[in-house]
Design an enzyme around this catalytic site. Sequence first.
Site, PDB file in Angstrom:
ATOM      1  N   GLY A   1       0.681  -1.402   0.008  1.00 26.05           N
ATOM      2  CA  GLY A   1      -0.117  -0.149  -0.100  1.00 26.05           C
ATOM      3  C   GLY A   1       1.295   1.486  -0.229  1.00 26.05           C
ATOM      4  O   GLY A   1       1.872   1.185  -0.052  1.00 26.05           O
TER       5      GLY A   1
ATOM      6  N   GLY B   1       5.493   7.774   1.309  1.00 19.64           N
ATOM      7  CA  GLY B   1       5.902   6.748   0.269  1.00 19.64           C
ATOM      8  C   GLY B   1       5.402   4.965   0.912  1.00 19.64           C
ATOM      9  O   GLY B   1       4.876   4.989   1.307  1.00 19.64           O
TER      10      GLY B   1
ATOM     11  N   LYS C   1       8.970  -0.967   5.095  1.00 16.33           N
ATOM     12  CA  LYS C   1       8.376   1.064   4.583  1.00 16.33           C
ATOM     13  C   LYS C   1       9.160   1.945   4.121  1.00 16.33           C
ATOM     14  O   LYS C   1      10.403   2.210   5.166  1.00 16.33           O
ATOM     15  CB  LYS C   1       7.703   1.211   5.622  1.00 16.33           C
ATOM     16  CG  LYS C   1       7.128   2.842   6.056  1.00 16.33           C
ATOM     17  CD  LYS C   1       7.251   3.688   7.061  1.00 16.33           C
ATOM     18  CE  LYS C   1       6.305   5.135   7.006  1.00 16.33           C
ATOM     19  NZ  LYS C   1       6.369   5.438   8.228  1.00 16.33           N
TER      20      LYS C   1
ATOM     21  N   ASP D   1      -0.355  12.520  14.418  1.00 17.51           N
ATOM     22  CA  ASP D   1      -1.203  11.859  13.599  1.00 17.51           C
ATOM     23  C   ASP D   1      -1.743  10.788  13.502  1.00 17.51           C
ATOM     24  O   ASP D   1      -1.325   9.564  12.386  1.00 17.51           O
ATOM     25  CB  ASP D   1       0.278  12.265  12.289  1.00 17.51           C
ATOM     26  CG  ASP D   1      -0.411  11.521  10.982  1.00 17.51           C
ATOM     27  OD1 ASP D   1      -1.610  12.329  10.450  1.00 17.51           O
ATOM     28  OD2 ASP D   1       0.330  10.939   9.888  1.00 17.51           O
TER      29      ASP D   1
END
Length: 838
Positions: free
Chosen positions: A526, A531, A547, A644
């Site tokens: 995903g 990124g 990641k 976040d």
Amino acid sequence: MKNSNSILIVVHFLCFSLITNLSVGGDTIFVNESVSLGQTIISSGGNFELGFFRPGDSRYYYIGIWYKKLYPQTVVWVANRDKPLGGADANLIISQGNLVLLDSLQNSIWSALAGNINPNISVTALLRDDGNLILSDVSKASMPLLLWQSFDYPTHTFLPGAKLGYDKRTQQKQVLISWKSLSDPAPGLYSLEIDPKHAQYVIKWNRTTEYWASGSWDGQQFGSVPEMRLNYIYNYSYIDNENESYFTYSLYNSTITSRLIMDVSGQIKQLTWLDGSSVWNLIWTQPRKSCEVYAKCGAFGVCDEANATCNCLSGFKPRLDRQWNSNDYSSGCVRDQKVQCNAITEDTDSSWITSIVKVPASEDTNNITVGKASQCRSACFYTCSCTAYTYDGSGNCSILTGDLYNLQQLSKNEIERTIFVKRGSPEDQTKARKSMKLKAIFSSITALMFLLIGSFSYIYYRRRMAKKSDRSKGTQGAHISHWHKAEGEAKVLMNENSDEAIDVPYFHLETILEATDNFSNANKLGQGGFGPVYKGIFPGEKEIAVKTLSSQSGQGIDEFKNEVTLIAKLQHRNLVRLLGYCINATEQILLYEYMPNKSLDTFIFDGTLCQLLDWKKRYDIILGIARGISYLHHDSRLRIIHRDLKTSNILLDEEMNPKISDFGLARIVEGKVTEANTKKVVGTYGYMSPEYALDGLFSIKSDVFSFGVVVLEMISGRRNTGFYQSEEALNLLGYAWKLWTEKAETQLIEKSLLESCNRSEAIKCINIALLCVQEDPNHRPNMSDVIVMLGGEGTNLPTPNRPAFVIRAHASSTSSSSSDKKYIVSNNQVTITVEEGR
Ligand SMILES: *[C@@H]1O[C@H](CO)[C@@H](O)[C@H](O)[C@H]1NC(C)=O
Ligand SMILES: *[C@@H]1O[C@H](CO)[C@@H](O)[C@H](O)[C@H]1NC(C)=O
Ligand SMILES: *[C@@H]1O[C@H](CO)[C@@H](O)[C@H](O)[C@H]1NC(C)=O
Ligand SMILES: *[C@@H]1O[C@H](CO)[C@@H](O)[C@H](O)[C@H]1NC(C)=O
Ligand SMILES: *[C@@H]1O[C@H](CO)[C@@H](O)[C@H](O)[C@H]1NC(C)=O
Ligand SMILES: *[C@@H]1O[C@H](CO)[C@@H](O)[C@H](O)[C@H]1NC(C)=O
Ligand SMILES: *[C@@H]1O[C@H](CO)[C@@H](O)[C@H](O)[C@H]1NC(C)=O
Ligand SMILES: *[C@@H]1O[C@H](CO)[C@@H](O)[C@H](O)[C@H]1NC(C)=O
Ligand SMILES: *[C@@H]1O[C@H](CO)[C@@H](O)[C@H](O)[C@H]1NC(C)=O
């Protein structure tokens, strides 16, 4: 009647008496004086500057006005927007009673006044502190006359104090027109103007097609646009008199820097500058959904709101690859492959491309009633101008002609309808028909030619392919070796800067490349905020999430170090575990434990997957998230504010246990401190608390706010943003609050949940969520309180106050019963703020 181009208005004499001895370098250009490259004039208060500039990566020069104090340069007005200057040797000069831009050959490129000009008068150009450039006749020092002002000729920016209107005497309209692109100020396709008939704003495409209207100004707000209303920041007004109709606005606090622009995206945006920050914050935008921008994705493009992108209809490819890849989709798509001739002349299955997209309602659509699908298909096939058809199964057949615009990706809950697009274009079909007869005669010859051409092109193709594959092998090798070099450098960088040891192992890039099959698409899990994320199989069949943080992501070495050191220290079952990291000059890589079930948002916002999460599971997830955040806030040795939190950052393991991830923005605050200030507001649209969005003030209470939003999203299965009730514009918070005040909160619960749901538990969760999203951070509970409340009976919970971002539509409704109270989203406290630019 007056001379049309010089509406004479008296300007304060004061302005002029103060500035008599200033020359270029001051705020005024006097007779026979000029501004050349490198020279500027600056308004008296130092707010604005006028001079030559080059936008973006353009090689052309323009005369413009920009904010003197802000960096990066933000241009608010351009003189010669569609007449770029190639060379630097140009002058802006006051000559013969006019303000003129002369190129190196003394040709006039642009001038302020047109028509009859009296060359004998004495003229000055003054840049005022509100950004207005005014040209005045100062022949009579006691009574300067306004000849021209830049506020009457705006480009793409509407500044406070300026007006956007319609002059009834000259029939002239002031229009904001978007730039063509970020590096080309020439007039683009989108314009904002006023519609004096209905006292409203409208946005048009190509000056003709209206695709958004604000609704009439009622003295308080524009129609159904809650953001555009009188509030404590903006004083909007509409003036309508015998001579003109216009909108204007001002700021109650003049120290705030704010502007309204017609953006290249086709949306209008009200932006403010956060003091001390270096970004423009988006206060509101219209139309809210980017897919509502007319022809956003060009011909045969399909707009995807969820992924904020455009795709070509299947069977089509971008007309201009370079533009398309740089997110300028306006040129649209063209048919991908040459069509077999018989697919054009005979109606076979290969004559059609089928897609499932949302087709816009349009007056150009011909609607006919037919009995069967095949009749609809024939009707389209044998009409040369027909491009596509749709059939609804009950006799309604729509015939679409011309290029198809405004197609949209279906989102969930929308009626599925297949569109059939002709594989050949109408021109192909006409041509094919004409040449049919000829072909019959020369068929044998053409067959032979086809054979020859075919075999030649086959040989050519084989050769090219052979060459190409050689080449691509070559570049891949070079790419990897370049990476290795960069990796070495960055590793040094990392070690030099790090004052504390990192507790997790360093992984070599080769290992990661091998584990992810060179970051192959098949292994892509995903797209994270910074990124893509890949699945990697490491020695011993160990699955790890990889990641990658690309350099364009804006996450620098600092943020990376922050994330690594931070997460390495955290140990909690509701936080994702970091297993390793890797770094080089262009990419930074983090290795996490692999979560087979991806993130929470893939479940709760999906019509089918959401059924996998029954109430019990959701409740456990809510508890788990609360425990994870509480650990961050209160229990770990450090106090950490995540900043976040959102559903896409909550990952699920094989047992659907939630794990909080993405600590790229997290901040550690020392000891007992619970709040801090930032100059750089970062976060995600819809999850940010008002005090953080507006003032950059973040605290554990801003995480609590985000938690509240996440809980409401989990219960309702809807996103906070992009969710609007049909008649009233509400976001999820507003909607939840409305139901709460009407004691109808069970309506918020997603349908698929109702069966498995324990109502009192659900109502308890809604109550807690509403406590978390209250406007005043001091009223919001701590995460440890939240856990206690979640564990309790839910009977003695406090009553929540109105959430942030929701206000009463009509102040007059105080006396009314609760049933006719209306709540709407508003920017009373600023609706939504996101970082612009990147
Ligand atoms: C400006 O220049 C023109 C032509 O060179 C000259 O006739 C005029 O006197 C000048 N005006 C001033 C105020 O210097
Ligand atoms: C400008 O001045 C010249 C010479 O003094 C004169 O001939 C001319 O008529 C004047 N023009 C205007 C428009 O007044
Ligand atoms: C915009 O309209 C003009 C005519 O007013 C037309 O010539 C032009 O092709 C249109 N532009 C696009 C992109 O369709
Ligand atoms: C708001 O704007 C109007 C029109 O420009 C003006 O008359 C009024 O004084 C302003 N109100 C305040 C409080 O500044
Ligand atoms: C309209 O224009 C006329 C002539 O220019 C002027 O006398 C009048 O005051 C103007 N009216 C308003 C309301 O500005
Ligand atoms: C205006 O805003 C600034 C900060 O943006 C603030 O310091 C000042 O107090 C405000 N003034 C008024 C009158 O509200
Ligand atoms: C777009 O988003 C959807 C989920 O909303 C996802 O399934 C899909 O893969 C995404 N497409 C692309 C091209 O990223
Ligand atoms: C055809 O139907 C669409 C949507 O149902 C409508 O918007 C359009 O105006 C109709 N066209 C005609 C010519 O009636
Ligand atoms: C199909 O047409 C009928 C009659 O014209 C209309 O009542 C019905 O709503 C239409 N169905 C759709 C899905 O548009």
